[in-house]
Design a protein around this motif. Structure first.
Motif, PDB file in Angstrom:
ATOM      1  N   SER A 135     -86.143 -44.225  -4.106  1.00 36.29           N
ATOM      2  CA  SER A 135     -86.576 -43.672  -5.390  1.00 36.29           C
ATOM      3  C   SER A 135     -85.815 -42.381  -5.679  1.00 36.29           C
ATOM      4  O   SER A 135     -85.102 -41.852  -4.812  1.00 36.29           O
ATOM      5  CB  SER A 135     -88.090 -43.384  -5.378  1.00 36.29           C
ATOM      6  N   GLY A 136     -85.971 -41.880  -6.887  1.00 37.70           N
ATOM      7  CA  GLY A 136     -85.427 -40.586  -7.265  1.00 37.70           C
ATOM      8  C   GLY A 136     -83.933 -40.445  -7.046  1.00 37.70           C
ATOM      9  O   GLY A 136     -83.145 -41.368  -7.293  1.00 37.70           O
ATOM     10  N   ILE A 137     -83.517 -39.295  -6.569  1.00 37.19           N
ATOM     11  CA  ILE A 137     -82.101 -39.008  -6.365  1.00 37.19           C
ATOM     12  C   ILE A 137     -81.511 -39.898  -5.277  1.00 37.19           C
ATOM     13  O   ILE A 137     -80.341 -40.289  -5.346  1.00 37.19           O
ATOM     14  CB  ILE A 137     -81.908 -37.513  -6.046  1.00 37.19           C
ATOM     15  N   GLY A 138     -82.303 -40.253  -4.277  1.00 38.01           N
ATOM     16  CA  GLY A 138     -81.822 -41.171  -3.249  1.00 38.01           C
ATOM     17  C   GLY A 138     -81.447 -42.518  -3.820  1.00 38.01           C
ATOM     18  O   GLY A 138     -80.429 -43.114  -3.436  1.00 38.01           O
ATOM     19  N   LEU A 139     -82.241 -43.017  -4.756  1.00 36.82           N
ATOM     20  CA  LEU A 139     -81.929 -44.281  -5.414  1.00 36.82           C
ATOM     21  C   LEU A 139     -80.687 -44.134  -6.286  1.00 36.82           C
ATOM     22  O   LEU A 139     -79.862 -45.044  -6.356  1.00 36.82           O
ATOM     23  CB  LEU A 139     -83.120 -44.753  -6.244  1.00 36.82           C
ATOM     24  N   MET A 140     -80.546 -42.992  -6.961  1.00 36.14           N
ATOM     25  CA  MET A 140     -79.347 -42.746  -7.771  1.00 36.14           C
ATOM     26  C   MET A 140     -78.092 -42.806  -6.896  1.00 36.14           C
ATOM     27  O   MET A 140     -77.074 -43.374  -7.285  1.00 36.14           O
ATOM     28  CB  MET A 140     -79.443 -41.388  -8.461  1.00 36.14           C
ATOM     29  N   ALA A 141     -78.172 -42.196  -5.716  1.00 37.63           N
ATOM     30  CA  ALA A 141     -77.050 -42.227  -4.777  1.00 37.63           C
ATOM     31  C   ALA A 141     -76.782 -43.650  -4.304  1.00 37.63           C
ATOM     32  O   ALA A 141     -75.622 -44.098  -4.233  1.00 37.63           O
ATOM     33  CB  ALA A 141     -77.343 -41.318  -3.593  1.00 37.63           C
ATOM     34  N   THR A 142     -77.838 -44.366  -3.977  1.00 38.60           N
ATOM     35  CA  THR A 142     -77.714 -45.744  -3.510  1.00 38.60           C
ATOM     36  C   THR A 142     -77.073 -46.630  -4.561  1.00 38.60           C
ATOM     37  O   THR A 142     -76.145 -47.407  -4.266  1.00 38.60           O
ATOM     38  CB  THR A 142     -79.103 -46.293  -3.134  1.00 38.60           C
ATOM     39  N   GLN A 143     -77.550 -46.538  -5.790  1.00 39.46           N
ATOM     40  CA  GLN A 143     -76.988 -47.335  -6.878  1.00 39.46           C
ATOM     41  C   GLN A 143     -75.503 -47.050  -7.069  1.00 39.46           C
ATOM     42  O   GLN A 143     -74.701 -47.968  -7.255  1.00 39.46           O
ATOM     43  CB  GLN A 143     -77.719 -47.034  -8.187  1.00 39.46           C
ATOM     44  N   THR A 144     -75.148 -45.777  -7.051  1.00 43.82           N
ATOM     45  CA  THR A 144     -73.753 -45.384  -7.265  1.00 43.82           C
ATOM     46  C   THR A 144     -72.849 -45.966  -6.193  1.00 43.82           C
ATOM     47  O   THR A 144     -71.796 -46.549  -6.485  1.00 43.82           O
ATOM     48  CB  THR A 144     -73.625 -43.851  -7.268  1.00 43.82           C
ATOM     49  N   LEU A 145     -73.239 -45.811  -4.947  1.00 49.82           N
ATOM     50  CA  LEU A 145     -72.413 -46.291  -3.843  1.00 49.82           C
ATOM     51  C   LEU A 145     -72.305 -47.812  -3.853  1.00 49.82           C
ATOM     52  O   LEU A 145     -71.213 -48.369  -3.671  1.00 49.82           O
ATOM     53  CB  LEU A 145     -72.990 -45.794  -2.516  1.00 49.82           C
ATOM     54  N   ALA A 146     -73.427 -48.492  -4.075  1.00 53.25           N
ATOM     55  CA  ALA A 146     -73.412 -49.955  -4.098  1.00 53.25           C
ATOM     56  C   ALA A 146     -72.605 -50.483  -5.280  1.00 53.25           C
ATOM     57  O   ALA A 146     -71.841 -51.452  -5.147  1.00 53.25           O
ATOM     58  CB  ALA A 146     -74.840 -50.488  -4.153  1.00 53.25           C
ATOM     59  N   ALA A 147     -72.734 -49.841  -6.447  1.00 56.03           N
ATOM     60  CA  ALA A 147     -72.002 -50.279  -7.634  1.00 56.03           C
ATOM     61  C   ALA A 147     -70.501 -50.128  -7.466  1.00 56.03           C
ATOM     62  O   ALA A 147     -69.716 -50.809  -8.139  1.00 56.03           O
ATOM     63  CB  ALA A 147     -72.465 -49.484  -8.855  1.00 56.03           C
ATOM     64  N   ASN A 148     -70.095 -49.258  -6.552  1.00 57.30           N
ATOM     65  CA  ASN A 148     -68.671 -49.024  -6.314  1.00 57.30           C
ATOM     66  C   ASN A 148     -68.176 -49.678  -5.023  1.00 57.30           C
ATOM     67  O   ASN A 148     -67.132 -49.308  -4.495  1.00 57.30           O
ATOM     68  CB  ASN A 148     -68.386 -47.528  -6.301  1.00 57.30           C
ATOM     69  N   GLY A 149     -68.945 -50.636  -4.527  1.00 59.28           N
ATOM     70  CA  GLY A 149     -68.453 -51.489  -3.450  1.00 59.28           C
ATOM     71  C   GLY A 149     -68.787 -51.084  -2.039  1.00 59.28           C
ATOM     72  O   GLY A 149     -68.291 -51.684  -1.084  1.00 59.28           O
ATOM     73  N   ALA A 150     -69.624 -50.059  -1.868  1.00 53.08           N
ATOM     74  CA  ALA A 150     -70.000 -49.651  -0.512  1.00 53.08           C
ATOM     75  C   ALA A 150     -71.141 -50.516   0.016  1.00 53.08           C
ATOM     76  O   ALA A 150     -71.910 -51.103  -0.758  1.00 53.08           O
ATOM     77  CB  ALA A 150     -70.411 -48.186  -0.486  1.00 53.08           C
ATOM     78  N   ARG A 151     -71.239 -50.589   1.312  1.00 56.08           N
ATOM     79  CA  ARG A 151     -72.374 -51.238   1.973  1.00 56.08           C
ATOM     80  C   ARG A 151     -73.355 -50.135   2.327  1.00 56.08           C
ATOM     81  O   ARG A 151     -73.018 -49.209   3.075  1.00 56.08           O
ATOM     82  CB  ARG A 151     -71.886 -51.975   3.221  1.00 56.08           C
ATOM     83  N   VAL A 152     -74.579 -50.214   1.795  1.00 57.65           N
ATOM     84  CA  VAL A 152     -75.505 -49.087   1.859  1.00 57.65           C
ATOM     85  C   VAL A 152     -76.775 -49.451   2.619  1.00 57.65           C
ATOM     86  O   VAL A 152     -77.450 -50.434   2.298  1.00 57.65           O
ATOM     87  CB  VAL A 152     -75.895 -48.609   0.440  1.00 57.65           C
TER      88      VAL A 152
END
Length: 294
Positions: A26-43
């Protein structure tokens, strides 16, 4: 240097990277997760609520992949289990650690912050300790010590990850808060704000300590963002809303996903490999209007 190397898709590329995000549900952690996953990282997202982690993994996996790991990073046995799990799954290590999870336990003081007579020493003194000693223990345990012990346990994996990708050094990105920089009373959240200030300093100590390991440590200090901590709730998509807030900031609004995402990608990718031990203020200009330590 070729023109191709200077293109944004190469500078900020994290595809194929392995990331770990605490409080990624949730919150900023989810924002970070979405960003990394959307750019091809395995999170890998870590949190105490399995159902929340599962929901995020189901709804937000895109180009990358999101894997939930249930665990409590305030517990040393749980940290050991998390590290062992990651070692089994990622033989080549991890490239990015986002220390995001946090606590804000001073609810009574926050509720009373607009009612205090600041000319009355008795009223101010009682307000300062309204939530008791336990709020201080919880703040420093959850906002500082938990990250310290988790990071220590994951150093071997971060070292491996840095060696596996030429031209990239593994990145630790701590999520602190503008509350750790401003000189205001943070609505009576003295334990929370001072613990966030401690986390800022810890970042700089890590950056210096990890130089021989070629592991970078930087910090993002967000201003006001919609999170469970600021709103108290998340919706069915694990998102929070802040209506009618942020108009007094120079940016004229509260923070959003792209604000966190752009700063995170800079620090986590090849673009940020020359940046170490620094604090990035993602606050909409809050520190331009509020007395601060910087």
């Amino acid at each position: 240097m070729s023109e191709q190397e200077l293109q944004a898709q190469n500078l900020f590329d994290v595809s194929g990277f392995v990331a770990v995000v605490t409080g990624g549900g949730s919150g900023i952690g989810l924002m970070a997760t979405q960003t990394l996953a959307a750019n091809g990282a395995r999170v890998y997202i870590i949190g105490r609520r399995q159902e929340v982690l599962n929901r995020v993994a189901e709804r937000y996996s895109s180009k990358g992949q999101i894997f939930p790991i249930q665990g409590d990073i305030s517990d040393t046995a749980s940290i050991r289990a998390i590290a062992a799990d990651l070692e089994k799954r990622e033989e080549k290590g991890i490239n990015i650690l986002v220390n995001n999870s946090g606590v804000s336990p001073e609810l009574k003081a926050k509720e009373e912050s607009t009612q205090i007579d600041f000319t009355d020493p008795h009223a101010v003194g009682q307000w300062m300790v309204r939530d008791g000693v336990e709020a201080w223990r919880e703040s420093y345990a959850g906002n500082v010590a938990a990250h310290h012990f988790l990071t220590a346990a994951l150093l071997p994996l971060l070292r491996k990850g840095g060696q596996a990708i030429p031209g990239h050094s593994s990145a630790i990105i701590n999520i602190s808060s503008a509350a750790g920089i401003t000189k205001t009373h943070s609505q009576g959240q003295f334990a929370y704000s001072s613990s966030k200030a401690a986390f800022l300093h810890l970042t700089k100590e890590w950056a210096h300590t990890f130089v021989p390991l070629r592991i970078r440590a930087n910090c993002i200090a967000p201003g006001l963002f919609p999170t469970e901590m600021t709103t108290g709730v998340s919706d069915e998509n694990q998102k929070s809303r802040l209506e009618g807030a942020g108009f007094h900031f120079p940016a004229g609004r509260v923070g959003k996903e792209t604000d966190i995402g752009s700063a995170l990608l800079y620090l986590a990718s090849r673009a940020g490999t020359y940046v170490n031990g620094q604090v990035v203020h993602v606050d909409g200009g809050l520190l331009l209007k509020s007395p601060s330590t910087e």
